[in-house]
Scaffold this motif. Structure first.
Motif, PDB file in Angstrom:
ATOM      1  N   LEU A 137       0.825  -1.202   0.000  1.00  0.00           N
ATOM      2  CA  LEU A 137       0.000   0.000   0.000  1.00  0.00           C
ATOM      3  C   LEU A 137       0.863   1.256   0.000  1.00  0.00           C
ATOM      4  CD1 LEU A 137      -3.040   0.504  -0.024  1.00  0.00           C
ATOM      5  CD2 LEU A 137      -2.978   0.731   2.457  1.00  0.00           C
ATOM      6  N   TYR A 138       1.975   1.187   0.670  1.00  0.00           N
ATOM      7  CA  TYR A 138       2.901   2.324   0.714  1.00  0.00           C
ATOM      8  C   TYR A 138       3.444   2.633  -0.680  1.00  0.00           C
ATOM      9  CZ  TYR A 138       7.144   4.957   1.866  1.00  0.00           C
ATOM     10  OH  TYR A 138       8.138   5.909   1.929  1.00  0.00           O
ATOM     11  N   LEU A 139       3.808   1.597  -1.411  1.00  0.00           N
ATOM     12  CA  LEU A 139       4.313   1.796  -2.767  1.00  0.00           C
ATOM     13  C   LEU A 139       3.220   2.355  -3.677  1.00  0.00           C
ATOM     14  CD1 LEU A 139       6.443  -1.446  -3.245  1.00  0.00           C
ATOM     15  CD2 LEU A 139       7.277   0.876  -2.881  1.00  0.00           C
ATOM     16  N   HIS A 140       2.002   1.878  -3.477  1.00  0.00           N
ATOM     17  CA  HIS A 140       0.874   2.397  -4.263  1.00  0.00           C
ATOM     18  C   HIS A 140       0.686   3.888  -4.012  1.00  0.00           C
ATOM     19  CE1 HIS A 140      -3.038   2.654  -6.186  1.00  0.00           C
ATOM     20  NE2 HIS A 140      -3.538   3.169  -5.061  1.00  0.00           N
ATOM     21  N   ALA A 141       0.829   4.286  -2.752  1.00  0.00           N
ATOM     22  CA  ALA A 141       0.687   5.708  -2.412  1.00  0.00           C
ATOM     23  C   ALA A 141       1.760   6.548  -3.083  1.00  0.00           C
ATOM     24  CB  ALA A 141       0.756   5.884  -0.896  1.00  0.00           C
ATOM     25  N   GLN A 142       2.903   5.923  -3.400  1.00  0.00           N
ATOM     26  CA  GLN A 142       3.986   6.614  -4.086  1.00  0.00           C
ATOM     27  C   GLN A 142       3.838   6.555  -5.603  1.00  0.00           C
ATOM     28  OE1 GLN A 142       7.459   4.628  -2.365  1.00  0.00           O
ATOM     29  NE2 GLN A 142       7.845   6.470  -1.151  1.00  0.00           N
ATOM     30  N   GLY A 143       2.783   5.923  -6.071  1.00  0.00           N
ATOM     31  CA  GLY A 143       2.537   5.838  -7.502  1.00  0.00           C
ATOM     32  C   GLY A 143       3.377   4.799  -8.218  1.00  0.00           C
ATOM     33  N   LYS A 144       3.894   3.808  -7.489  1.00  0.00           N
ATOM     34  CA  LYS A 144       4.732   2.781  -8.092  1.00  0.00           C
ATOM     35  C   LYS A 144       3.913   1.556  -8.470  1.00  0.00           C
ATOM     36  CE  LYS A 144       8.993   4.143  -5.730  1.00  0.00           C
ATOM     37  NZ  LYS A 144      10.119   3.700  -4.891  1.00  0.00           N
ATOM     38  N   ASN A 145       4.291   0.939  -9.569  1.00  0.00           N
ATOM     39  CA  ASN A 145       3.641  -0.291  -9.993  1.00  0.00           C
ATOM     40  C   ASN A 145       4.105  -1.454  -9.137  1.00  0.00           C
ATOM     41  OD1 ASN A 145       2.192   0.889 -12.147  1.00  0.00           O
ATOM     42  ND2 ASN A 145       4.007   0.790 -13.453  1.00  0.00           N
ATOM     43  N   ILE A 146       3.226  -2.393  -8.910  1.00  0.00           N
ATOM     44  CA  ILE A 146       3.530  -3.489  -8.005  1.00  0.00           C
ATOM     45  C   ILE A 146       3.279  -4.842  -8.681  1.00  0.00           C
ATOM     46  CG2 ILE A 146       3.008  -4.508  -5.750  1.00  0.00           C
ATOM     47  CD1 ILE A 146       1.810  -1.758  -5.004  1.00  0.00           C
ATOM     48  N   PRO A 147       4.275  -5.718  -8.732  1.00  0.00           N
ATOM     49  CA  PRO A 147       4.060  -7.061  -9.286  1.00  0.00           C
ATOM     50  C   PRO A 147       3.288  -7.918  -8.296  1.00  0.00           C
ATOM     51  CG  PRO A 147       6.265  -6.895  -8.420  1.00  0.00           C
ATOM     52  CD  PRO A 147       5.662  -5.519  -8.278  1.00  0.00           C
ATOM     53  N   TYR A 148       2.515  -8.810  -8.812  1.00  0.00           N
ATOM     54  CA  TYR A 148       1.792  -9.700  -7.902  1.00  0.00           C
ATOM     55  C   TYR A 148       1.623 -11.074  -8.521  1.00  0.00           C
ATOM     56  CZ  TYR A 148      -2.197  -8.292 -10.804  1.00  0.00           C
ATOM     57  OH  TYR A 148      -3.030  -8.043 -11.860  1.00  0.00           O
ATOM     58  N   SER A 149       1.363 -12.039  -7.686  1.00  0.00           N
ATOM     59  CA  SER A 149       1.327 -13.431  -8.102  1.00  0.00           C
ATOM     60  C   SER A 149      -0.073 -13.874  -8.515  1.00  0.00           C
ATOM     61  CB  SER A 149       1.824 -14.324  -6.958  1.00  0.00           C
ATOM     62  OG  SER A 149       1.697 -15.675  -7.296  1.00  0.00           O
ATOM     63  N   LYS A 150      -0.131 -14.818  -9.431  1.00  0.00           N
ATOM     64  CA  LYS A 150      -1.400 -15.442  -9.799  1.00  0.00           C
ATOM     65  C   LYS A 150      -1.868 -16.391  -8.704  1.00  0.00           C
ATOM     66  CE  LYS A 150      -0.522 -15.538 -14.817  1.00  0.00           C
ATOM     67  NZ  LYS A 150      -0.289 -16.442 -15.968  1.00  0.00           N
ATOM     68  N   THR A 151      -0.946 -16.876  -7.913  1.00  0.00           N
ATOM     69  CA  THR A 151      -1.276 -17.849  -6.879  1.00  0.00           C
ATOM     70  C   THR A 151      -2.113 -17.209  -5.781  1.00  0.00           C
ATOM     71  OG1 THR A 151       0.846 -18.935  -7.288  1.00  0.00           O
ATOM     72  CG2 THR A 151      -0.320 -19.538  -5.281  1.00  0.00           C
ATOM     73  N   ILE A 152      -3.199 -17.883  -5.444  1.00  0.00           N
ATOM     74  CA  ILE A 152      -4.044 -17.416  -4.352  1.00  0.00           C
ATOM     75  C   ILE A 152      -3.785 -18.289  -3.125  1.00  0.00           C
ATOM     76  CG2 ILE A 152      -6.396 -17.001  -3.565  1.00  0.00           C
ATOM     77  CD1 ILE A 152      -5.498 -15.185  -5.844  1.00  0.00           C
ATOM     78  N   PHE A 153      -3.416 -17.659  -2.041  1.00  0.00           N
ATOM     79  CA  PHE A 153      -3.166 -18.362  -0.795  1.00  0.00           C
ATOM     80  C   PHE A 153      -4.391 -18.223   0.111  1.00  0.00           C
ATOM     81  CE2 PHE A 153       0.914 -17.239  -2.582  1.00  0.00           C
ATOM     82  CZ  PHE A 153       1.597 -18.450  -2.513  1.00  0.00           C
ATOM     83  N   SER A 154      -4.767 -19.308   0.746  1.00  0.00           N
ATOM     84  CA  SER A 154      -6.012 -19.330   1.504  1.00  0.00           C
ATOM     85  C   SER A 154      -5.779 -19.503   2.998  1.00  0.00           C
ATOM     86  CB  SER A 154      -6.899 -20.476   1.008  1.00  0.00           C
ATOM     87  OG  SER A 154      -6.340 -21.727   1.376  1.00  0.00           O
ATOM     88  N   PRO A 155      -6.751 -19.071   3.817  1.00  0.00           N
ATOM     89  CA  PRO A 155      -6.656 -19.300   5.263  1.00  0.00           C
ATOM     90  C   PRO A 155      -6.555 -20.786   5.607  1.00  0.00           C
ATOM     91  CG  PRO A 155      -8.298 -17.622   4.796  1.00  0.00           C
ATOM     92  CD  PRO A 155      -7.893 -18.209   3.470  1.00  0.00           C
ATOM     93  N   LYS A 156      -7.153 -21.649   4.793  1.00  0.00           N
ATOM     94  CA  LYS A 156      -7.073 -23.088   5.057  1.00  0.00           C
ATOM     95  C   LYS A 156      -5.632 -23.589   4.965  1.00  0.00           C
ATOM     96  CE  LYS A 156      -8.963 -27.601   3.840  1.00  0.00           C
ATOM     97  NZ  LYS A 156      -7.657 -28.281   3.938  1.00  0.00           N
ATOM     98  N   MET A 157      -4.865 -23.050   4.018  1.00  0.00           N
ATOM     99  CA  MET A 157      -3.457 -23.423   3.908  1.00  0.00           C
ATOM    100  C   MET A 157      -2.728 -23.084   5.205  1.00  0.00           C
ATOM    101  SD  MET A 157      -2.446 -22.078   0.093  1.00  0.00           S
ATOM    102  CE  MET A 157      -3.377 -22.559  -1.367  1.00  0.00           C
ATOM    103  N   ILE A 158      -3.051 -21.928   5.765  1.00  0.00           N
ATOM    104  CA  ILE A 158      -2.416 -21.502   7.012  1.00  0.00           C
ATOM    105  C   ILE A 158      -2.844 -22.412   8.158  1.00  0.00           C
ATOM    106  CG2 ILE A 158      -2.102 -19.602   8.623  1.00  0.00           C
ATOM    107  CD1 ILE A 158      -0.943 -19.098   5.825  1.00  0.00           C
ATOM    108  N   ALA A 159      -4.144 -22.730   8.224  1.00  0.00           N
ATOM    109  CA  ALA A 159      -4.648 -23.595   9.286  1.00  0.00           C
ATOM    110  C   ALA A 159      -3.994 -24.971   9.226  1.00  0.00           C
ATOM    111  CB  ALA A 159      -6.170 -23.723   9.170  1.00  0.00           C
ATOM    112  N   ASP A 160      -3.846 -25.508   8.028  1.00  0.00           N
ATOM    113  CA  ASP A 160      -3.211 -26.820   7.865  1.00  0.00           C
ATOM    114  C   ASP A 160      -1.744 -26.773   8.296  1.00  0.00           C
ATOM    115  OD1 ASP A 160      -5.580 -27.830   6.907  1.00  0.00           O
ATOM    116  OD2 ASP A 160      -4.998 -27.767   4.792  1.00  0.00           O
ATOM    117  N   ALA A 161      -1.061 -25.676   7.960  1.00  0.00           N
ATOM    118  CA  ALA A 161       0.352 -25.537   8.315  1.00  0.00           C
ATOM    119  C   ALA A 161       0.525 -25.377   9.828  1.00  0.00           C
ATOM    120  CB  ALA A 161       0.970 -24.347   7.580  1.00  0.00           C
TER     121      ALA A 161
END
Length: 281
Positions: A137-161
């Motif tokens: 969000l900080y980079l967005h406020a500075q007007g910078k482009n941000i790369p992001y992943s296609k992978t979606i991470f879920s709360p269930k993955m965290i619960a299992d881990a």
């Protein structure tokens, strides 16, 4: 048995500081794997023959500096988005409770004279949970482009881990306070869930690009937490080369992260055949 050797002290020091951000931001483009930013100690400035006490102090100072850096960035976000000040402060409070639980977890293992170094590293991971999504969000406020992943991470993955980590603690013959350790992990998980719920509520109040970037940050926070949980804090502090090779590397791909079964499983397989180590794409 996990070997603790002094010869790898410089590698161990990389776990002291996980939040020093000077990374150049690439153009916005979706891809399969966007790594958590690396915020590690600059080992060029570290003397190789420091005493353990000096190393412990250096790691603690790095942790405090990281905390200050993240808080400074947070204050700038409040200035950039004053309309969401109340929501952002609520999230900070939720993170503080989470960080308190992280601290409880950090003192459940005994690493001898290097225990303070280990504790600082675990706390730095807690800071990373706050800093990673905030930085988007900080980079967005500075007007910078941000790369992001296609992978979606879920709360269930965290619960299992979390479940796998808690189980691993129960089976580890070298951990003396198993019950306390497991209870501390469950408390941390509860506070983690509350932090995630807080971000979900905040997201509902946001609009347009701010909401999009905020949600990307949440997904990256989930990735960061999954990485930490699957390594079960075994890649922190003073560690041997064997442990380092069995743990997930910080720059692992999303696929490698999701396929990794947990440090305890990989370590057990390595102990059956000391010539075997996992391969990460």
């Amino acid at each position: 048995m996990k070997k603790i050797i002094y010869a790898v002290i410089l590698m161990a020091l990389t776990s002291c500081n996980q939040f020093k951000s000077n990374k150049t931001i690439a153009d916005n483009a979706a891809c399969d794997s966007i790594m958590a930013e690396s915020h590690q100690t600059n080992n060029d400035t570290i003397e190789p023959l420091q005493t353990q006490a000096e190393i412990n102090e250096a790691c603690y100072n790095e942790y405090v500096a990281n905390e200050d850096s993240v808080e400074n960035e947070f204050q700038k976000l409040l200035e950039a988005f004053p309309q969401y000040r109340k929501e952002f402060l609520k999230e900070k409070d939720a993170w503080k409770k989470y960080q308190e639980a992280v601290h409880e977890v950090s003192i459940c293992e005994n690493h001898g004279s290097s225990t303070p170094m280990y504790v600082s590293a675990v706390l730095s991971q807690g800071t990373q949970i706050r800093g990673v999504p905030q930085h988007y969000l900080y980079l967005h406020a500075q007007g910078k482009n941000i790369p992001y992943s296609k992978t979606i991470f879920s709360p269930k993955m965290i619960a299992d881990a979390y479940s796998a980590y808690i189980t691993a603690v129960g089976k580890d013959e070298y951990i003396e306070q198993k019950t306390k350790y497991q209870e501390s992990l469950r408390k941390e998980q509860k506070n983690w869930n509350e932090l995630l719920e807080c971000r979900k509520k905040t997201s509902l109040l946001l609009t347009d690009d701010i909401k999009k970037v905020y949600d990307i940050g949440t997904n990256q926070m989930l990735r960061t937490k999954l990485y930490q949980l699957k390594n079960q804090n075994q890649d922190l502090g003073m560690i041997s080369g064997e442990v380092l090779k069995c743990a997930l590397p910080e720059d692992c791909s999303d696929k490698a992260l999701m396929d990794y079964p947990g440090f305890d499983i990989i370590w057990a397989k390595h102990c059956e055949n000391l010539d075997w180590y996992p391969k990460f794409d």
